[in-house]
Design a protein around this motif. Structure first.
Motif, PDB file in Angstrom:
ATOM      1  N   ALA A 121     -31.422   1.944  -5.870  1.00 34.99           N
ATOM      2  CA  ALA A 121     -32.392   2.527  -6.803  1.00 34.99           C
ATOM      3  C   ALA A 121     -31.716   3.129  -8.030  1.00 34.99           C
ATOM      4  N   LEU A 122     -30.541   3.735  -7.859  1.00 37.54           N
ATOM      5  CA  LEU A 122     -29.842   4.315  -9.005  1.00 37.54           C
ATOM      6  C   LEU A 122     -29.299   3.228  -9.926  1.00 37.54           C
ATOM      7  N   SER A 123     -28.920   2.077  -9.372  1.00 36.36           N
ATOM      8  CA  SER A 123     -28.494   0.945 -10.207  1.00 36.36           C
ATOM      9  C   SER A 123     -29.646   0.490 -11.088  1.00 36.36           C
ATOM     10  N   VAL A 124     -30.814   0.345 -10.475  1.00 36.77           N
ATOM     11  CA  VAL A 124     -32.007  -0.083 -11.211  1.00 36.77           C
ATOM     12  C   VAL A 124     -32.317   0.921 -12.315  1.00 36.77           C
ATOM     13  N   GLU A 125     -32.294   2.199 -11.978  1.00 31.74           N
ATOM     14  CA  GLU A 125     -32.626   3.252 -12.946  1.00 31.74           C
ATOM     15  C   GLU A 125     -31.618   3.315 -14.089  1.00 31.74           C
ATOM     16  N   SER A 126     -30.328   3.199 -13.771  1.00 27.37           N
ATOM     17  CA  SER A 126     -29.305   3.282 -14.826  1.00 27.37           C
ATOM     18  C   SER A 126     -29.408   2.099 -15.783  1.00 27.37           C
ATOM     19  N   LEU A 127     -29.756   0.923 -15.266  1.00 28.16           N
ATOM     20  CA  LEU A 127     -29.922  -0.233 -16.149  1.00 28.16           C
ATOM     21  C   LEU A 127     -31.179  -0.097 -16.993  1.00 28.16           C
ATOM     22  N   ALA A 128     -32.238   0.462 -16.412  1.00 26.03           N
ATOM     23  CA  ALA A 128     -33.462   0.677 -17.182  1.00 26.03           C
ATOM     24  C   ALA A 128     -33.172   1.564 -18.393  1.00 26.03           C
ATOM     25  N   GLU A 129     -32.298   2.545 -18.225  1.00 28.05           N
ATOM     26  CA  GLU A 129     -31.904   3.401 -19.352  1.00 28.05           C
ATOM     27  C   GLU A 129     -31.262   2.594 -20.481  1.00 28.05           C
ATOM     28  N   ALA A 130     -30.619   1.468 -20.107  1.00 32.43           N
ATOM     29  CA  ALA A 130     -29.943   0.615 -21.092  1.00 32.43           C
ATOM     30  C   ALA A 130     -30.832  -0.548 -21.546  1.00 32.43           C
ATOM     31  N   GLY A 131     -32.111  -0.520 -21.147  1.00 33.08           N
ATOM     32  CA  GLY A 131     -33.037  -1.551 -21.577  1.00 33.08           C
ATOM     33  C   GLY A 131     -32.979  -2.835 -20.753  1.00 33.08           C
ATOM     34  N   VAL A 132     -32.443  -2.765 -19.539  1.00 33.04           N
ATOM     35  CA  VAL A 132     -32.337  -3.937 -18.677  1.00 33.04           C
ATOM     36  C   VAL A 132     -33.167  -3.686 -17.415  1.00 33.04           C
ATOM     37  N   ASP A 133     -34.095  -4.590 -17.135  1.00 30.95           N
ATOM     38  CA  ASP A 133     -34.965  -4.442 -15.969  1.00 30.95           C
ATOM     39  C   ASP A 133     -34.552  -5.433 -14.882  1.00 30.95           C
ATOM     40  N   ILE A 134     -34.012  -4.912 -13.780  1.00 34.33           N
ATOM     41  CA  ILE A 134     -33.658  -5.763 -12.643  1.00 34.33           C
ATOM     42  C   ILE A 134     -34.551  -5.454 -11.439  1.00 34.33           C
ATOM     43  N   SER A 135     -35.625  -4.727 -11.655  1.00 38.77           N
ATOM     44  CA  SER A 135     -36.446  -4.245 -10.544  1.00 38.77           C
ATOM     45  C   SER A 135     -37.067  -5.371  -9.713  1.00 38.77           C
ATOM     46  N   ALA A 136     -37.239  -6.554 -10.285  1.00 40.01           N
ATOM     47  CA  ALA A 136     -37.840  -7.667  -9.546  1.00 40.01           C
ATOM     48  C   ALA A 136     -36.800  -8.482  -8.768  1.00 40.01           C
ATOM     49  N   GLU A 137     -35.524  -8.188  -8.975  1.00 43.91           N
ATOM     50  CA  GLU A 137     -34.466  -8.936  -8.281  1.00 43.91           C
ATOM     51  C   GLU A 137     -34.415  -8.539  -6.811  1.00 43.91           C
ATOM     52  N   ARG A 138     -33.864  -9.409  -5.989  1.00 45.01           N
ATOM     53  CA  ARG A 138     -33.674  -9.142  -4.565  1.00 45.01           C
ATOM     54  C   ARG A 138     -32.289  -9.607  -4.159  1.00 45.01           C
ATOM     55  N   PRO A 139     -31.636  -8.883  -3.237  1.00 46.69           N
ATOM     56  CA  PRO A 139     -30.319  -9.319  -2.765  1.00 46.69           C
ATOM     57  C   PRO A 139     -30.381 -10.731  -2.180  1.00 46.69           C
ATOM     58  N   LYS A 140     -29.314 -11.484  -2.428  1.00 45.75           N
ATOM     59  CA  LYS A 140     -29.228 -12.867  -1.989  1.00 45.75           C
ATOM     60  C   LYS A 140     -27.870 -13.085  -1.326  1.00 45.75           C
ATOM     61  N   GLN A 141     -27.851 -13.826  -0.234  1.00 40.25           N
ATOM     62  CA  GLN A 141     -26.617 -14.123   0.488  1.00 40.25           C
ATOM     63  C   GLN A 141     -25.803 -15.176  -0.270  1.00 40.25           C
ATOM     64  N   LEU A 142     -24.514 -14.924  -0.397  1.00 42.41           N
ATOM     65  CA  LEU A 142     -23.604 -15.875  -1.017  1.00 42.41           C
ATOM     66  C   LEU A 142     -23.483 -17.122  -0.146  1.00 42.41           C
ATOM     67  N   LEU A 173     -14.614   8.257  -6.112  1.00 36.73           N
ATOM     68  CA  LEU A 173     -13.247   8.618  -5.702  1.00 36.73           C
ATOM     69  C   LEU A 173     -12.758   9.866  -6.441  1.00 36.73           C
ATOM     70  N   ARG A 174     -13.447  10.194  -7.536  1.00 42.62           N
ATOM     71  CA  ARG A 174     -13.123  11.402  -8.314  1.00 42.62           C
ATOM     72  C   ARG A 174     -14.146  12.500  -8.072  1.00 42.62           C
ATOM     73  N   GLY A 175     -15.002  12.305  -7.062  1.00 36.59           N
ATOM     74  CA  GLY A 175     -15.995  13.321  -6.731  1.00 36.59           C
ATOM     75  C   GLY A 175     -17.250  13.269  -7.579  1.00 36.59           C
ATOM     76  N   ILE A 176     -17.445  12.181  -8.326  1.00 36.37           N
ATOM     77  CA  ILE A 176     -18.625  12.046  -9.180  1.00 36.37           C
ATOM     78  C   ILE A 176     -19.651  11.214  -8.425  1.00 36.37           C
ATOM     79  N   GLU A 177     -20.836  11.767  -8.233  1.00 34.35           N
ATOM     80  CA  GLU A 177     -21.869  11.102  -7.440  1.00 34.35           C
ATOM     81  C   GLU A 177     -23.175  10.994  -8.216  1.00 34.35           C
ATOM     82  N   GLY A 178     -24.174  10.389  -7.591  1.00 33.60           N
ATOM     83  CA  GLY A 178     -25.525  10.334  -8.126  1.00 33.60           C
ATOM     84  C   GLY A 178     -25.628   9.544  -9.415  1.00 33.60           C
ATOM     85  N   MET A 179     -26.544   9.964 -10.253  1.00 35.74           N
ATOM     86  CA  MET A 179     -26.818   9.238 -11.486  1.00 35.74           C
ATOM     87  C   MET A 179     -25.631   9.250 -12.435  1.00 35.74           C
ATOM     88  N   GLU A 180     -24.872  10.339 -12.451  1.00 37.73           N
ATOM     89  CA  GLU A 180     -23.678  10.392 -13.306  1.00 37.73           C
ATOM     90  C   GLU A 180     -22.709   9.284 -12.905  1.00 37.73           C
TER      91      GLU A 180
END
Length: 135
Positions: A47-68, A106-113
């Motif tokens: 969900a945070l990936s989707v939200e962070s991309l939305a901030e940049a004008g990219v909508d991936i909300s309709a995508e679904r994980p796919k097996q390689l 790894l530097r202790g930075i979590e969440g949306m940041e």
């Protein structure tokens, strides 16, 4: 001349590879075909990936994980693996490039940041790939 196909891969295909694919679609438009997959595909997007991309004008909300699959690798002109956890073997000579992406946790930075830093790192790498591909 057919347009190149780029396949982005991470483990679950819920975060980094989906972000890279969305950012590549934004940066390259119709110049490339873009896909993404996971070596152990999950069931939903981060969900945070989707939200962070939305901030940049990219909508991936309709995508679904796919097996390689080998077929996805074979169909690509370039496979880009994000991070060191996912392992992809070349199929029929398809080149595989690994991006050791920033991991702010790894530097202790979590969440949306954390997600914004990951997004910005991937976006810079995508821009560089677009520049390399067009020269």
């Amino acid at each position: 001349m057919p347009k190149p196909t780029i396949l982005f891969v991470c483990v679950k295909n819920g975060g980094k590879s989906q972000m890279a694919a969305g950012l590549m679609r934004q940066a390259a438009g119709d110049a490339v075909t873009v896909d993404s997959a996971g070596t152990q595909a999950g069931v939903e997007l981060n969900a945070l990936s989707v939200e962070s991309l939305a901030e940049a004008g990219v909508d991936i909300s309709a995508e679904r994980p796919k097996q390689l699959t080998d077929d996805l690798v074979r169909a690509a002109d370039l496979v880009v693996v994000l991070g060191g956890e996912a392992k992809v073997e070349p199929v029929d000579g398809t080149p595989v490039e690994v991006w050791e992406t920033d991991e702010p946790s790894l530097r202790g930075i979590e969440g949306m940041e954390r997600m914004r830093l990951v997004r910005d790192d991937i976006a810079a790498r995508v821009r560089s790939l677009v520049e390399r591909s067009s020269s």
